[in-house]
Design a protein around this motif. Structure first.
Motif, PDB file in Angstrom:
ATOM      1  N   ARG A 290      20.414 -28.608  -0.498  1.00 27.52           N
ATOM      2  CA  ARG A 290      21.388 -27.007  -0.404  1.00 27.52           C
ATOM      3  C   ARG A 290      20.790 -25.606  -0.232  1.00 27.52           C
ATOM      4  O   ARG A 290      22.357 -25.182  -0.170  1.00 27.52           O
ATOM      5  CB  ARG A 290      22.171 -26.975  -2.058  1.00 27.52           C
ATOM      6  CG  ARG A 290      22.361 -28.743  -2.910  1.00 27.52           C
ATOM      7  CD  ARG A 290      21.998 -28.959  -4.042  1.00 27.52           C
ATOM      8  NE  ARG A 290      22.487 -29.612  -4.341  1.00 27.52           N
ATOM      9  CZ  ARG A 290      21.446 -30.264  -5.474  1.00 27.52           C
ATOM     10  NH1 ARG A 290      20.885 -29.121  -6.448  1.00 27.52           N
ATOM     11  NH2 ARG A 290      21.522 -31.172  -6.171  1.00 27.52           N
ATOM     12  N   GLY A 291      19.843 -25.275  -0.685  1.00 24.12           N
ATOM     13  CA  GLY A 291      20.067 -23.808  -0.280  1.00 24.12           C
ATOM     14  C   GLY A 291      20.335 -23.534   1.690  1.00 24.12           C
ATOM     15  O   GLY A 291      20.463 -22.351   1.683  1.00 24.12           O
ATOM     16  N   GLN A 292      19.790 -24.502   2.577  1.00 22.09           N
ATOM     17  CA  GLN A 292      20.523 -24.552   4.023  1.00 22.09           C
ATOM     18  C   GLN A 292      21.711 -24.712   4.011  1.00 22.09           C
ATOM     19  O   GLN A 292      22.486 -23.269   4.309  1.00 22.09           O
ATOM     20  CB  GLN A 292      19.334 -25.230   4.504  1.00 22.09           C
ATOM     21  CG  GLN A 292      17.632 -26.019   5.189  1.00 22.09           C
ATOM     22  CD  GLN A 292      17.687 -26.773   5.227  1.00 22.09           C
ATOM     23  OE1 GLN A 292      17.783 -27.043   6.964  1.00 22.09           O
ATOM     24  NE2 GLN A 292      17.251 -27.688   4.525  1.00 22.09           N
ATOM     25  N   LEU A 293      22.587 -25.014   3.005  1.00 27.71           N
ATOM     26  CA  LEU A 293      24.225 -25.708   3.636  1.00 27.71           C
ATOM     27  C   LEU A 293      24.335 -24.074   3.294  1.00 27.71           C
ATOM     28  O   LEU A 293      25.089 -23.844   3.613  1.00 27.71           O
ATOM     29  CB  LEU A 293      24.326 -26.488   2.791  1.00 27.71           C
ATOM     30  CG  LEU A 293      23.600 -27.909   3.303  1.00 27.71           C
ATOM     31  CD1 LEU A 293      23.942 -28.864   2.081  1.00 27.71           C
ATOM     32  CD2 LEU A 293      24.889 -28.274   4.800  1.00 27.71           C
ATOM     33  N   MET A 294      23.979 -24.305   1.944  1.00 29.06           N
ATOM     34  CA  MET A 294      24.963 -22.517   1.013  1.00 29.06           C
ATOM     35  C   MET A 294      24.318 -21.272   2.088  1.00 29.06           C
ATOM     36  O   MET A 294      25.014 -20.298   2.874  1.00 29.06           O
ATOM     37  CB  MET A 294      24.382 -22.706   0.062  1.00 29.06           C
ATOM     38  CG  MET A 294      24.653 -23.321  -1.091  1.00 29.06           C
ATOM     39  SD  MET A 294      24.467 -23.299  -2.927  1.00 29.06           S
ATOM     40  CE  MET A 294      22.773 -23.105  -2.560  1.00 29.06           C
ATOM     41  N   ILE A 295      22.747 -21.360   2.029  1.00 27.93           N
ATOM     42  CA  ILE A 295      22.889 -19.922   3.104  1.00 27.93           C
ATOM     43  C   ILE A 295      24.091 -19.506   4.766  1.00 27.93           C
ATOM     44  O   ILE A 295      23.954 -18.755   4.860  1.00 27.93           O
ATOM     45  CB  ILE A 295      21.248 -19.144   3.572  1.00 27.93           C
ATOM     46  CG1 ILE A 295      20.968 -19.035   1.620  1.00 27.93           C
ATOM     47  CG2 ILE A 295      21.154 -18.758   4.444  1.00 27.93           C
ATOM     48  CD1 ILE A 295      19.399 -18.948   1.799  1.00 27.93           C
TER      49      ILE A 295
END
Length: 312
Positions: A290-295
């Motif tokens: 999720r971190g990769q997708l959000m950033i």
């Protein structure tokens, strides 16, 4: 920077990806396996100290490998860029972060300070009178960059120390090639501790904002690192910050980043600020899904890719 556009981009990214169920918590460290997988937070801190948050940004999580960036900053401060580069390197291994094969292929020499071998070599490079002095210097650097008192988690550290046999073996390989600059087990112990401190998203984004702001903490005003060293550190992050996914990250996002298997992910936008995400489920390389997708979503919406150019 359009503040309203940024807030909208952050909120949109969070709502779009907070319920993604891909990935799994790190299971090889018992403590991390038990962190609630649904936790998700996203934060931005600007070079002027503005803070924007959404989600579980107050939750304190294990910093893990993102700590490598802070210890590298301290080593650069003490030794300068040339010595650190000569002794530890700045090349991607193309292999997992704990790979022994990466060492074997290069005569037991580390290639990057952002994989476990190079990170332990970096920890050993800190000028110190023993383990406790080395540890306290690193912890002080973490606190200075975060703008708050960072604490060691006994539970995380105990869990990590029980499972760090592989890292001890790597430390001995480094010693055999002359790439370990203190007692190898001391370096492994302190490295394990530096990975076991707790951050929330705001503290992590503030850490990144120091680098975006030429080495000056935008919240405290303290100069942490001289501005001439910051590009060297950001180059290391761009090269190896997301392990085997680093090239893909540069291609898709175009920002220096660093992940940790505790679910944290940091991205630095020079002269603008930093984004920090937290979500425990990881991809196969050890990066928050999720971190990769959000950033990536926020960076694309704000046109923050460092490789962007226009026709002249």
């Amino acid at each position: 920077m359009d503040k309203n556009q940024l807030i909208n981009a952050i909120n949109t990214a969070y709502e779009k990806f907070k319920d993604i169920h891909d990935g799994d918590n790190a299971s090889y460290i018992p403590f991390l396996a038990q962190v609630p997988a649904e936790l998700t937070g996203l934060c931005f801190v600007s070079v002027t100290g503005e803070v924007h948050t959404v989600g579980d940004t107050d939750y304190s999580f294990a910093i893990e490998s993102i700590s490598k960036v802070i210890t590298l900053a301290l080593a650069l401060k003490q030794h300068g860029a040339k010595e650190v580069h000569d002794k530890i390197g700045a090349d991607a291994t193309g292999l997992p972060f704990n790979s022994v094969m990466a060492l074997e292929l290069h005569n037991d020499k580390p290639l990057s300070p952002l994989v476990n071998a190079g990170a332990m070599a970096t920890t050993s490079l800190i000028k110190a009178d023993g383990a406790e002095d080395r540890w306290q210097q690193i912890l002080s650097m973490q606190s200075a960059m975060a703008g708050s008192q960072i604490m060691l988690s006994k539970d995380v550290n105990d869990s990590e120390q029980m499972t760090n046999t592989h890292n001890k073996a790597i430390a001995l390989l480094l010693q055999s090639s002359g790439s370990m600059y203190s007692d190898p087990f001391q370096a492994c112990d302190v490295y394990t501790r530096q990975c076991s401190t707790l951050y929330n998203c705001v503290e992590l984004a503030t850490t990144g904002a120091c680098l975006a702001n030429g080495g000056v903490n935008p919240v405290s005003g303290e100069t942490i690192l001289s501005a001439d060293l910051v590009p060297r550190l950001l180059a290391e992050m761009m090269t190896e910050g997301l392990y085997e996914r680093s090239g893909d990250w540069a291609f898709e996002v175009g920002l220096p980043g660093k992940s940790g298997v505790g679910g944290g992910l940091l991205a630095v936008i020079p002269n603008v600020g930093a984004l920090a995400a937290f979500s425990p489920p990881l991809d196969v390389a050890g990066n928050s899904v999720r971190g990769q997708l959000m950033i990536k979503s926020v960076a694309n919406d704000m046109n923050w890719n460092l490789f962007n150019s226009v026709a002249h």
